[in-house]
Design a protein around this motif. Structure first.
Motif, short mmCIF file in Angstrom:
data_model
loop_
_atom_site.label_atom_id
_atom_site.label_comp_id
_atom_site.label_asym_id
_atom_site.label_seq_id
_atom_site.Cartn_x
_atom_site.Cartn_y
_atom_site.Cartn_z
N THR A 113 39.22 43.27 34.98
CA THR A 113 40.45 43.12 35.77
C THR A 113 40.17 42.43 37.10
N ARG A 114 39.07 42.83 37.75
CA ARG A 114 38.73 42.25 39.06
C ARG A 114 38.47 40.75 38.95
N THR A 115 37.72 40.34 37.94
CA THR A 115 37.42 38.91 37.79
C THR A 115 38.68 38.10 37.49
N ALA A 116 39.55 38.63 36.64
CA ALA A 116 40.79 37.92 36.34
C ALA A 116 41.63 37.75 37.60
N LEU A 117 41.74 38.80 38.40
CA LEU A 117 42.53 38.73 39.63
C LEU A 117 41.86 37.88 40.69
N ASN A 118 40.53 37.84 40.70
CA ASN A 118 39.83 36.94 41.62
C ASN A 118 40.29 35.50 41.43
N TRP A 119 40.34 35.09 40.17
CA TRP A 119 40.74 33.71 39.87
C TRP A 119 42.22 33.48 40.16
N ILE A 120 43.05 34.48 39.90
CA ILE A 120 44.49 34.31 40.10
C ILE A 120 44.87 34.31 41.58
N GLY B 30 33.42 35.89 38.82
CA GLY B 30 34.33 35.86 39.97
C GLY B 30 33.67 36.22 41.28
N LEU B 31 32.35 36.43 41.26
CA LEU B 31 31.66 36.91 42.46
C LEU B 31 31.74 35.92 43.62
N GLN B 32 31.46 34.65 43.36
CA GLN B 32 31.42 33.68 44.46
C GLN B 32 32.79 33.52 45.11
N ILE B 33 33.83 33.62 44.32
CA ILE B 33 35.19 33.52 44.87
C ILE B 33 35.43 34.66 45.86
N ARG B 34 34.96 35.85 45.53
CA ARG B 34 35.10 37.00 46.42
C ARG B 34 34.30 36.80 47.71
N ILE B 35 33.10 36.26 47.58
CA ILE B 35 32.25 36.07 48.75
C ILE B 35 32.89 35.08 49.72
N VAL B 36 33.46 34.01 49.19
CA VAL B 36 34.13 33.03 50.05
C VAL B 36 35.33 33.67 50.74
N ALA B 37 36.09 34.49 50.01
CA ALA B 37 37.23 35.17 50.62
C ALA B 37 36.79 36.12 51.73
N GLN B 38 35.67 36.80 51.51
CA GLN B 38 35.14 37.69 52.54
C GLN B 38 34.71 36.89 53.77
N LYS B 39 34.07 35.76 53.53
CA LYS B 39 33.63 34.90 54.64
C LYS B 39 34.81 34.44 55.48
N GLU B 40 35.93 34.16 54.81
CA GLU B 40 37.12 33.68 55.50
C GLU B 40 37.97 34.84 56.04
N LEU B 41 37.45 36.06 55.92
CA LEU B 41 38.13 37.27 56.40
C LEU B 41 39.49 37.46 55.73
N ALA B 42 39.58 37.09 54.45
CA ALA B 42 40.84 37.21 53.69
C ALA B 42 40.89 38.58 53.01
N PHE B 43 40.90 39.63 53.82
CA PHE B 43 40.78 40.98 53.28
C PHE B 43 42.09 41.50 52.67
N ALA B 44 43.22 40.95 53.08
CA ALA B 44 44.47 41.34 52.43
C ALA B 44 44.46 40.93 50.96
N ALA B 45 44.01 39.72 50.70
CA ALA B 45 43.94 39.24 49.31
C ALA B 45 42.89 40.02 48.52
N LEU B 46 41.77 40.34 49.15
CA LEU B 46 40.75 41.13 48.47
C LEU B 46 41.28 42.51 48.09
N THR B 47 42.08 43.09 48.96
CA THR B 47 42.67 44.40 48.66
C THR B 47 43.62 44.30 47.47
N ALA B 48 44.38 43.20 47.41
CA ALA B 48 45.30 42.99 46.30
C ALA B 48 44.58 42.85 44.97
N VAL B 49 43.30 42.50 45.02
CA VAL B 49 42.47 42.42 43.82
C VAL B 49 41.86 43.78 43.49
N ASP B 50 41.30 44.43 44.50
CA ASP B 50 40.50 45.63 44.27
C ASP B 50 41.32 46.83 43.82
#
Length: 495
Positions: free
Chosen positions: A191-198, A137-157
């Protein structure tokens, strides 16, 4: 992060403040869980358990360097990436992580024999499992960070951290010992990888394609990143590696716990700014004035939040150790005080990595860390001759020696900041923190009970620091008010 008006400023400013808010929430909650976990496990586990985990973590830190072939930051740097490149990079990440895990499993008996403790072998195997899962799930997180989608990242972390916390505490209460630390990490990764994909993938799925020529530019960038991260990780882990061999697991447990406690402060604060700052700086890389402004404000934000915390940690180290770790850890108080000073100074150098990577200068970061690879190990070895405290003092000395060269060779060359304007971003919050620390120490002086001393001291430090900042560090205080939504518009202030 206070940005003056410009053609790119309004949009970047809104995105930056939103990203900081969500990253702050995530970091604060995760730090809270880590501290509670430390309080519980320090009373259930032996120092040698923490020492074993520190050794395993140092080995895994090197593996993580190669896990994505160094291209994660390249994904942020390059603004246009097509679907073939995305899929090729994804499979590269999966393949590299799996191959590395297999190598470590095969080499685990040798690593265990090197440190003289065969229990390291199963710990390494379990930790490698978490690394492979994280890679999915790492690349999905990196793309979200690039797009400044930090609300979604918080919902995962946050859920992932909570699952890891519950797992670690449950295993520890069940008598699992050091395995509580490992299994907590594995549970977090799953858990983090599963939520990354979801939550983050937005329906994206990698194609069954691997086109090496299409990602050649990423690999060139990644080659420098691998080299940079390899020597940087060596420099940051050499104290654990040498100490584990020279002083043993028990001594490393006593050493690593205050070291990690100090690091957790910066791990909470710095990512709030740097994870947002790097993509913002990458977007501003064509505007020299804006880039310089963003970097200087990043330093001001990091210093203004970190410094009073580290000063308080140094002043009230005896109380913090007794309350957080328990009486059996009382001997680490001097170590925690040294590491508080180390962490304070180290935190000011951390944002330069985001600047270099945003500018695509992984090569310069590599060369810089390569120089320090020949300085740090001898300093640590000399310090180890005086035990764990000597190693801690040596760590502080290395960071102090590198302060001015860090500005001259890296900051000045990439954003043009003069030393005076660079230094003032740190001097102002440092002086205010020192004065607040003295006030907190004086206020706690009449009391003898550690909890009362800590509560009174921390409260006075916080109040004094905010009052002083209202006069002498208004830029930061106004930025914090705007960040929290208490005022609108570009703040004005001095210092």
């Amino acid at each position: 992060m206070v940005l003056r008006d410009g053609p790119k400023t309004p949009s970047l400013k809104r995105q930056a403040f939103s990203g900081v808010r969500w990253t702050a929430l995530s970091s604060v909650v995760k730090l809270g869980l880590q501290l509670v976990q430390m309080v519980i496990l320090a009373r259930l586990l032996a120092p040698s358990d923490f020492g074993l985990m520190a050794i395993v973590a140092s080995v895994m830190a090197f593996l993580q360097i190669f896990a994505d072939a160094g291209v994660s930051n390249a994904i942020i740097h390059y603004q246009d990436i097509d679907e073939t490149q995305k899929s090729s990079l994804y499979w590269l990440n999966i393949g590299a992580s799996t191959a590395l895990a297999a190598i470590v499993v095969a080499a685990s008996p040798l690593i265990a024999r090197f440190y003289g403790d065969m229990e390291i072998r199963p710990l390494l195997m379990l930790t490698c499992t978490g690394m492979i899962v994280d890679a999915a799930g790492l690349q999905i997180r990196i793309v979200a960070q690039k797009e400044l989608a930090f609300a979604a990242l918080t919902a995962v972390d946050l859920p992932a951290s909570l699952v890891g916390f519950v797992t670690a505490v449950a295993v520890a209460f069940g008598g699992g010992g050091v395995y509580s630390l490992v299994l907590g990490g594995v549970a977090t990764a799953v858990t983090r990888t599963a939520l990354n994909w979801i939550l983050l993938s937005r329906g994206w799925r990698p194609r069954l394609v691997f086109n090496l020529p299409s990602i050649a530019g990423f690999l060139r960038f990644g080659a420098y990143m691998i080299g940079n991260n390899l020597v940087n990780t060596f420099n940051s882990q050499v104290d654990i590696m040498l100490g584990g061999k020279l002083l043993g697991a028990s001594a490393m447990g006593l050493y690593s716990v205050p070291r990690n406690l100090s690091l957790r402060v910066a791990m909470m604060i710095n990512p709030i700014v740097t994870q947002v700052g790097m993509p913002v700086m990458a977007k501003a890389q064509g505007d020299a004035a804006l880039l310089r402004q963003v970097y200087l404000q990043t330093i001001r934000m990091v210093s203004s939040v970190n410094f009073p915390i580290y000063v308080g940690l140094a002043v009230f180290a005896p109380e913090a150790v007794r309350l957080l770790l328990g009486e059996k850890w009382a001997g680490v108080v001097p170590l925690l005080q040294v590491f508080a000073c180390w962490g304070l100074l180290r935190s000011t150098g951390n944002p330069v990595g985001s600047l270099l990577l945003a500018m695509g200068r992984a090569d310069l970061a590599f060369k810089w860390n390569l120089v320090w690879m020949f300085i740090t190990p001898p300093a640590i070895w000399i310090g180890s001759r005086f035990g764990a405290t000597g190693m801690a003092v040596a760590m502080f000395g290395v960071v102090a020696v590198g302060f001015v060269p860090n500005w001259y060779f890296l900051v000045r060359s990439q954003c043009g900041a003069k030393f005076g304007e660079y230094l003032v971003q740190m001097i102002v919050p440092f002086v205010l923190s020192a004065v607040a620390g003295l006030a907190g120490f004086a206020a706690a002086w009449p009391f003898t009970a550690p909890p009362i001393r800590l509560i009174v001291g921390v409260a006075v430090i916080g109040a004094a620091y905010l009052a002083l900042s209202a006069v002498f560090n208004r830029v930061w205080l106004d930025a914090m008010r705007e960040l929290l939504g208490f005022r609108k518009g570009a703040p004005k202030g001095r210092a």
